[in-house]
Motif scaffolding. Structure first.
Motif, PDB file in Angstrom:
ATOM      1  N   SER A  29       2.830   1.909  -0.677  1.00 15.94           N
ATOM      2  CA  SER A  29       4.196   2.409  -0.875  1.00 15.94           C
ATOM      3  C   SER A  29       4.882   1.686  -2.027  1.00 15.94           C
ATOM      4  O   SER A  29       5.583   2.315  -2.826  1.00 15.94           O
ATOM      5  CB  SER A  29       5.012   2.292   0.412  1.00 15.94           C
ATOM      6  N   THR A 157       2.328  12.582   1.754  1.00 16.09           N
ATOM      7  CA  THR A 157       3.684  13.119   1.878  1.00 16.09           C
ATOM      8  C   THR A 157       3.934  13.606   3.299  1.00 16.09           C
ATOM      9  O   THR A 157       4.997  13.336   3.880  1.00 16.09           O
ATOM     10  CB  THR A 157       3.912  14.248   0.860  1.00 16.09           C
ATOM     11  N   ALA A 160       4.297  10.579   5.490  1.00 23.73           N
ATOM     12  CA  ALA A 160       5.587   9.920   5.234  1.00 23.73           C
ATOM     13  C   ALA A 160       6.727  10.693   5.874  1.00 23.73           C
ATOM     14  O   ALA A 160       7.662  10.097   6.428  1.00 23.73           O
ATOM     15  CB  ALA A 160       5.808   9.756   3.732  1.00 23.73           C
TER      16      ALA A 160
END
Length: 171
Positions: A29, A157, A160
C-alpha cells in the motif's frame, strides 16, 4: 558480520532491500501510494502548464468533461469533496470563463454547472495530457505484462473496497 547484514545477504535482492526499509514503507500500500503521488504531482504540474489549472480545478474540469450540466452537489460527489470545498475553485473557473453556472429549470433551488467552449478546450488538453502520460507509463510493459498487472490491480481494488466496507462497519 551483523545480524541484519547476514539476513540481507540470505534474502533475494528485492526482499533484502525491503528489510532495510521502515516496515510501513516496504508494504504494498505504501509503494502504491508513492507511485500514485508521483503521478499526481506530475499531472498537477502538467495541467498547470497546459491549462493554468490547480489540482482542484483540473479535477473539476475533468469531472465535468463532455457531460451535460450537473448540479454542484453531484459534481462535489464526483470529485469526492464537499460543496464548500469546491466553491472557491468553481468561482475561479467561472471568473475565467471555463465554467458556466445556471439555475436548474426543473428546480430553481439547484445550480447546474457545465464547461464553456474554453473549458472544453482545457478539458481536451487534460485528456490529451493524460493519454500521453498513460502511454509513457505503460510503454515499458509488453501486452501480457500489462494484462497481468491490470488483473492484479482489479483484484487488489476489489479487496481494498471490501476492507474499506469492513472498516466502515466497525465504526
Amino acid at each position: 558480520m551483523t545480524e541484519k547484514l547476514k539476513t540481507a545477504k540470505a534474502l533475494p535482492p528485492a526482499i533484502a532491500v525491503d528489510a532495510e526499509l521502515a516496515p510501513i514503507t516496504a508494504m504494498l500500500s505504501s509503494r502504491l501510494m508513492v507511485v500514485a503521488n508521483l503521478l499526481k504531482r506530475g499531472a498537477i504540474l502538467r495541467y498547470k502548464r497546459l491549462a493554468g489549472l490547480s489540482s482542484v480545478e483540473f479535477g473539476l474540469v475533468a469531472s465535468l468533461g463532455r457531460r451535460p450540466p450537473m448540479s454542484v452537489v453531484r459534481l462535489a460527489e464526483a470529485v469526492g469533496m464537499d460543496k464548500g470545498q469546491i466553491s472557491r475553485a468553481l468561482a475561479e473557473l467561472v471568473a475565467r470563463k471555463l465554467v458556466a453556472k445556471a439555475i436548474n429549470p426543473r428546480d430553481n433551488r439547484e445550480t447546474l454547472v457545465s464547461l464553456t467552449k474554453a473549458g472544453l478546450a482545457a478539458h481536451d488538453a487534460i485528456v490529451a495530457g493524460a493519454q500521453e502520460r498513460n502511454r509513457r507509463l505503460l510503454e515499458q510493459l509488453d501486452p501480457q505484462d500489462l494484462e497481468v498487472l491490470l488483473g492484479h490491480i482489479d483484484r487488489l481494488t476489489a479487496t481494498a473496497a471490501e476492507m474499506l466496507a469492513d472498516e466502515k462497519e466497525l465504526g
